[in-house]
Design an enzyme around this catalytic site. Structure first.
Site, PDB file in Angstrom:
ATOM      1  N   ASP A  69      25.155  52.601 -25.665  1.00  0.00           N
ATOM      2  CA  ASP A  69      26.552  52.301 -25.336  1.00  0.00           C
ATOM      3  C   ASP A  69      27.324  51.933 -26.609  1.00  0.00           C
ATOM      4  OD1 ASP A  69      28.452  51.480 -22.952  1.00  0.00           O
ATOM      5  OD2 ASP A  69      28.619  49.870 -24.430  1.00  0.00           O
ATOM      6  N   TYR A  98      34.141  49.472 -31.363  1.00  0.00           N
ATOM      7  CA  TYR A  98      33.027  48.767 -32.026  1.00  0.00           C
ATOM      8  C   TYR A  98      32.876  49.172 -33.496  1.00  0.00           C
ATOM      9  CZ  TYR A  98      31.595  47.995 -27.125  1.00  0.00           C
ATOM     10  OH  TYR A  98      31.560  47.681 -25.785  1.00  0.00           O
ATOM     11  N   HIS A 106      38.125  52.263 -21.719  1.00  0.00           N
ATOM     12  CA  HIS A 106      37.594  50.943 -22.076  1.00  0.00           C
ATOM     13  C   HIS A 106      38.255  49.789 -21.299  1.00  0.00           C
ATOM     14  CE1 HIS A 106      35.532  48.747 -25.665  1.00  0.00           C
ATOM     15  NE2 HIS A 106      35.419  48.066 -24.558  1.00  0.00           N
TER      16      HIS A 106
HETATM   17  N1  LIG Z   1      33.154  47.387 -21.734  1.00  0.00           N
HETATM   18  C1  LIG Z   1      33.451  46.281 -22.349  1.00  0.00           C
HETATM   19  O1  LIG Z   1      34.611  45.839 -22.356  1.00  0.00           O
HETATM   20  C2  LIG Z   1      32.370  45.523 -23.072  1.00  0.00           C
HETATM   21  C3  LIG Z   1      32.623  44.231 -23.544  1.00  0.00           C
HETATM   22  C4  LIG Z   1      31.584  43.563 -24.178  1.00  0.00           C
HETATM   23  C5  LIG Z   1      30.333  44.179 -24.331  1.00  0.00           C
HETATM   24  N2  LIG Z   1      30.131  45.460 -23.885  1.00  0.00           N
HETATM   25  C6  LIG Z   1      28.820  46.160 -24.023  1.00  0.00           C
HETATM   26  O2  LIG Z   1      27.803  45.307 -23.490  1.00  0.00           O
HETATM   27  C7  LIG Z   1      26.805  45.114 -24.488  1.00  0.00           C
HETATM   28  C8  LIG Z   1      26.101  43.779 -24.299  1.00  0.00           C
HETATM   29  O3  LIG Z   1      26.993  42.703 -24.442  1.00  0.00           O
HETATM   30  P1  LIG Z   1      27.067  41.764 -25.734  1.00  0.00           P
HETATM   31  O4  LIG Z   1      26.650  42.535 -26.930  1.00  0.00           O
HETATM   32  O5  LIG Z   1      28.400  41.146 -25.736  1.00  0.00           O
HETATM   33  O6  LIG Z   1      26.040  40.602 -25.492  1.00  0.00           O
HETATM   34  P2  LIG Z   1      24.737  40.244 -24.636  1.00  0.00           P
HETATM   35  O7  LIG Z   1      23.924  41.468 -24.402  1.00  0.00           O
HETATM   36  O8  LIG Z   1      25.174  39.420 -23.494  1.00  0.00           O
HETATM   37  O9  LIG Z   1      23.995  39.267 -25.647  1.00  0.00           O
HETATM   38  C9  LIG Z   1      23.491  39.686 -26.904  1.00  0.00           C
HETATM   39  C10 LIG Z   1      22.794  38.468 -27.510  1.00  0.00           C
HETATM   40  O10 LIG Z   1      21.632  38.161 -26.725  1.00  0.00           O
HETATM   41  C11 LIG Z   1      20.508  38.048 -27.583  1.00  0.00           C
HETATM   42  N3  LIG Z   1      19.319  38.493 -26.859  1.00  0.00           N
HETATM   43  C12 LIG Z   1      19.038  39.748 -26.438  1.00  0.00           C
HETATM   44  N4  LIG Z   1      17.856  39.796 -25.806  1.00  0.00           N
HETATM   45  C13 LIG Z   1      17.350  38.530 -25.839  1.00  0.00           C
HETATM   46  C14 LIG Z   1      16.147  37.941 -25.359  1.00  0.00           C
HETATM   47  N5  LIG Z   1      15.208  38.662 -24.726  1.00  0.00           N
HETATM   48  N6  LIG Z   1      15.966  36.600 -25.574  1.00  0.00           N
HETATM   49  C15 LIG Z   1      16.902  35.864 -26.218  1.00  0.00           C
HETATM   50  N7  LIG Z   1      18.063  36.370 -26.698  1.00  0.00           N
HETATM   51  C16 LIG Z   1      18.292  37.705 -26.507  1.00  0.00           C
HETATM   52  C17 LIG Z   1      20.806  38.960 -28.759  1.00  0.00           C
HETATM   53  O11 LIG Z   1      20.042  38.540 -29.860  1.00  0.00           O
HETATM   54  P3  LIG Z   1      19.559  39.505 -31.065  1.00  0.00           P
HETATM   55  O12 LIG Z   1      20.669  40.472 -31.317  1.00  0.00           O
HETATM   56  O13 LIG Z   1      19.287  38.568 -32.167  1.00  0.00           O
HETATM   57  O14 LIG Z   1      18.307  40.219 -30.616  1.00  0.00           O
HETATM   58  C18 LIG Z   1      22.306  38.734 -28.932  1.00  0.00           C
HETATM   59  O15 LIG Z   1      22.539  37.554 -29.658  1.00  0.00           O
HETATM   60  C19 LIG Z   1      27.588  45.246 -25.796  1.00  0.00           C
HETATM   61  O16 LIG Z   1      26.759  45.388 -26.924  1.00  0.00           O
HETATM   62  C20 LIG Z   1      28.446  46.429 -25.469  1.00  0.00           C
HETATM   63  O17 LIG Z   1      27.718  47.640 -25.620  1.00  0.00           O
HETATM   64  C21 LIG Z   1      31.146  46.127 -23.264  1.00  0.00           C
END
Ligand SMILES: NC(=O)c1ccc[n+]([C@@H]2O[C@H](COP(=O)([O-])OP(=O)(O)OC[C@H]3O[C@@H](n4cnc5c(N)ncnc54)[C@H](OP(=O)(O)O)[C@@H]3O)[C@@H](O)[C@H]2O)c1
Length: 282
Positions: free
Chosen positions: A46, A51, A109
């Site tokens: 994704d 980004y 988005h």
């Molecule tokens: N459509 C939209 O408007 C929108 C908005 C926001 C996000 N998104 C998408 O959703 C994805 C996910 O959301 P996000 O990146 O905001 O955050 P998230 O997935 O909620 O959190 C990522 C954090 O969690 C940690 N983490 C991952 N697996 C873990 C585990 N097993 N144990 C402990 N910590 C863990 C990661 O650490 P490390 O990196 O250190 O491993 C990172 O710090 C984004 O990357 C993006 O692709 C879309």
């Protein structure tokens, strides 16, 4: 490598039940993260123009030993390109940035209802699918009223709606509305990014101990058992692997309800981004 279960979409496509998120991973470090994620078993990547890493994702695709056709690449249309002609140009340009000739999935988005152009943007995605630029079309951050409007206008229902969803903001009413319309919900920021402390939450930690799993795995399972595809981001390989190791246990109904009860309503959003108010153009 973990084999991931699948979700079936309303357009006949099936998607891996867990997607890999790429917010804040850039450059060579980003390429390595995406490559280790592919090695771990992720197939749905994704990204978004917003980004600033579509080029990085393209480089990872080229360096990966997994053939392009086994990967599912998803990007998103930025607010500045909601007008029909701009949307088509943006999709073409995004494909060039990544170095691929079709998107497996592509989403609007944000709806930006104050700009009132998301209907036009949706028509562009519907046509881009006909032109062969996109296989599956969907939206992100759309509320029920936005979904109903584009469906009525074009007769085409999005296959997925990617929305904010984590235990402090479970967005259950919208998950239900998506389900009724035949739309698969994708959950963004399932772990509350680094912004909230949901991974340390007492209830989540207690359930992790009960099932001998990690807090993150409990949250992923809570999504899967609700028919929701979590988009998880992890830069570390150990997190990437752990987040796929979720197909050998099941949460009880009561435990799912206990997680649901952690919801804080609007207060729970990670960055107070209400889709009717929040505007992002890039
Ligand atoms: N459509 C939209 O408007 C929108 C908005 C926001 C996000 N998104 C998408 O959703 C994805 C996910 O959301 P996000 O990146 O905001 O955050 P998230 O997935 O909620 O959190 C990522 C954090 O969690 C940690 N983490 C991952 N697996 C873990 C585990 N097993 N144990 C402990 N910590 C863990 C990661 O650490 P490390 O990196 O250190 O491993 C990172 O710090 C984004 O990357 C993006 O692709 C879309």
């Amino acid at each position: 490598m973990t084999k991931i279960e699948k979700f079936e979409l309303n357009d006949g496509t099936s998607l891996p039940a867990i997607g890999f998120g790429t917010v804040n991973i850039q450059g060579d470090t980003g390429v390595n993260s995406v490559l280790t994620a592919i090695d771990a078993g992720y197939r749905l990547i994704d990204t978004s123009t917003n980004y600033m890493n579509e080029g990085m994702v393209g480089e990872a695709i080229r360096r990966s030993s997994v053939p392009r056709e086994e990967l599912m690449i998803n990007s998103k249309l930025p607010g500045k390109a909601h007008e029909y002609d701009k949307a088509i140009k943006m999709i073409q340009e995004s494909l060039y940035r990544i170095g691929i000739d079709y998107f497996d999935k592509y989403l609007i988005h944000w709806p930006l209802p104050k700009q009132d152009k998301y209907e036009e943007a949706w028509q562009a995605l519907v046509d881009a699918q006909k032109f062969g630029l996109i296989k599956t079309i969907g939206v992100s951050n759309f509320l029920q009223e936005h979904l109903e409007r584009i469906i009525e206008k074009t007769g085409v229902t999005p296959a997925t709606n990617q929305i904010e969803r984590h235990p402090y903001f479970n967005n259950n009413a919208l998950v239900e509305a998506n389900k009724k319309l035949g739309i698969l919900t994708e959950a963004w920021s399932p772990f509350g990014r680094e912004i909230n402390d949901v991974l340390e939450n007492e209830t989540i930690v207690k359930l992790a101990e009960k099932y001998r799993k990690e807090p993150a795995q409990i949250i992923i399972r809570w999504n899967l058992q609700n028919g929701v595809m979590p988009i998880v981001k992890a830069s570390s390989f150990s997190h990437q692997k752990a987040n796929l190791d979720v197909f050998d246990f099941e949460l009880s109904k009561e435990d799912i309800q206990e997680i649901d009860a952690l919801d804080k309503g609007e207060e729970g959003r990670v960055e107070a981004q209400h889709p009717n108010e929040y505007e992002e153009f890039d």
